[in-house]
Write a protein that holds these residues in place. Sequence first.
Motif, PDB file in Angstrom:
ATOM      1  N   ILE A  67       1.810   2.841  -3.499  1.00  0.00           N
ATOM      2  CA  ILE A  67       0.823   3.277  -4.487  1.00  0.00           C
ATOM      3  C   ILE A  67       0.948   4.769  -4.815  1.00  0.00           C
ATOM      4  O   ILE A  67       0.983   5.146  -5.992  1.00  0.00           O
ATOM      5  CB  ILE A  67      -0.600   2.902  -4.036  1.00  0.00           C
ATOM      6  CG1 ILE A  67      -0.715   1.379  -4.003  1.00  0.00           C
ATOM      7  CG2 ILE A  67      -1.647   3.528  -4.946  1.00  0.00           C
ATOM      8  CD1 ILE A  67      -1.936   0.846  -3.318  1.00  0.00           C
ATOM      9  N   GLN A  68       1.025   5.622  -3.816  1.00  0.00           N
ATOM     10  CA  GLN A  68       1.129   7.059  -4.092  1.00  0.00           C
ATOM     11  C   GLN A  68       2.414   7.406  -4.848  1.00  0.00           C
ATOM     12  O   GLN A  68       2.352   8.109  -5.865  1.00  0.00           O
ATOM     13  CB  GLN A  68       1.008   7.881  -2.817  1.00  0.00           C
ATOM     14  CG  GLN A  68       1.039   9.378  -3.107  1.00  0.00           C
ATOM     15  CD  GLN A  68       0.915  10.226  -1.862  1.00  0.00           C
ATOM     16  OE1 GLN A  68       0.996   9.734  -0.737  1.00  0.00           O
ATOM     17  NE2 GLN A  68       0.713  11.508  -2.061  1.00  0.00           N
ATOM     18  N   THR A 116       2.065   6.263  -8.466  1.00  0.00           N
ATOM     19  CA  THR A 116       1.107   7.083  -9.220  1.00  0.00           C
ATOM     20  C   THR A 116       1.707   8.440  -9.568  1.00  0.00           C
ATOM     21  O   THR A 116       1.581   8.916 -10.706  1.00  0.00           O
ATOM     22  CB  THR A 116      -0.194   7.256  -8.417  1.00  0.00           C
ATOM     23  OG1 THR A 116      -0.714   5.954  -8.115  1.00  0.00           O
ATOM     24  CG2 THR A 116      -1.215   8.043  -9.204  1.00  0.00           C
ATOM     25  N   LEU A 117       2.377   9.076  -8.624  1.00  0.00           N
ATOM     26  CA  LEU A 117       3.003  10.372  -8.901  1.00  0.00           C
ATOM     27  C   LEU A 117       4.092  10.238  -9.969  1.00  0.00           C
ATOM     28  O   LEU A 117       4.201  11.086 -10.858  1.00  0.00           O
ATOM     29  CB  LEU A 117       3.566  10.971  -7.619  1.00  0.00           C
ATOM     30  CG  LEU A 117       2.526  11.389  -6.575  1.00  0.00           C
ATOM     31  CD1 LEU A 117       3.205  11.834  -5.289  1.00  0.00           C
ATOM     32  CD2 LEU A 117       1.623  12.491  -7.127  1.00  0.00           C
ATOM     33  N   GLU A 165       0.805  -1.218   0.000  1.00  0.00           N
ATOM     34  CA  GLU A 165       0.000   0.000   0.000  1.00  0.00           C
ATOM     35  C   GLU A 165       0.842   1.274   0.000  1.00  0.00           C
ATOM     36  O   GLU A 165       0.501   2.255  -0.653  1.00  0.00           O
ATOM     37  CB  GLU A 165      -0.944   0.040   1.208  1.00  0.00           C
ATOM     38  CG  GLU A 165      -1.937  -1.091   1.273  1.00  0.00           C
ATOM     39  CD  GLU A 165      -1.422  -2.326   2.023  1.00  0.00           C
ATOM     40  OE1 GLU A 165      -0.200  -2.420   2.316  1.00  0.00           O
ATOM     41  OE2 GLU A 165      -2.246  -3.205   2.309  1.00  0.00           O
ATOM     42  N   HIS A 166       1.945   1.253   0.713  1.00  0.00           N
ATOM     43  CA  HIS A 166       2.810   2.426   0.829  1.00  0.00           C
ATOM     44  C   HIS A 166       3.444   2.828  -0.504  1.00  0.00           C
ATOM     45  O   HIS A 166       3.914   3.943  -0.657  1.00  0.00           O
ATOM     46  CB  HIS A 166       3.913   2.156   1.864  1.00  0.00           C
ATOM     47  CG  HIS A 166       4.834   1.044   1.469  1.00  0.00           C
ATOM     48  ND1 HIS A 166       4.473  -0.292   1.575  1.00  0.00           N
ATOM     49  CD2 HIS A 166       6.080   1.071   0.948  1.00  0.00           C
ATOM     50  CE1 HIS A 166       5.470  -1.042   1.141  1.00  0.00           C
ATOM     51  NE2 HIS A 166       6.456  -0.239   0.755  1.00  0.00           N
ATOM     52  N   ASP A 208       8.978   0.076  -8.539  1.00  0.00           N
ATOM     53  CA  ASP A 208       8.117   1.247  -8.650  1.00  0.00           C
ATOM     54  C   ASP A 208       8.193   1.834 -10.056  1.00  0.00           C
ATOM     55  O   ASP A 208       7.180   2.246 -10.626  1.00  0.00           O
ATOM     56  CB  ASP A 208       8.511   2.315  -7.622  1.00  0.00           C
ATOM     57  CG  ASP A 208       8.135   1.938  -6.204  1.00  0.00           C
ATOM     58  OD1 ASP A 208       7.631   0.812  -5.978  1.00  0.00           O
ATOM     59  OD2 ASP A 208       8.333   2.776  -5.306  1.00  0.00           O
TER      60      ASP A 208
END
Length: 92
Positions: A23-24, A27-28, A20-21, A71
């Motif tokens: 995902i942001q 996406t960025l 979960e950590h 990532d």
Amino acid sequence: MFDLKIDRLQLSITNATGQEHRIQPITLRALDVVAERLQLHLADAWPATAGSDVESVRLAPISLRLDAMSDEQAANEMAGALVEALALKLKW
């Protein structure tokens, strides 16, 4: 000059337990990659794309295996799908 305003980015995420950590940041980074790719494309396509408006873009589901991808790989997959959808909408 090309302005891209994203009012809403809807993500549906499944099977990301423990990831979960990531995902942001993924996406960025994907949005940065989209901007880079659009800038490269539009440098060649301008003014053919001038005045093009896209109200919305729908992407087919993207399957990301966060447990097996970096990532950067995940961001590139997301960016590729978005750029492809924009290209279809704008008929590049």
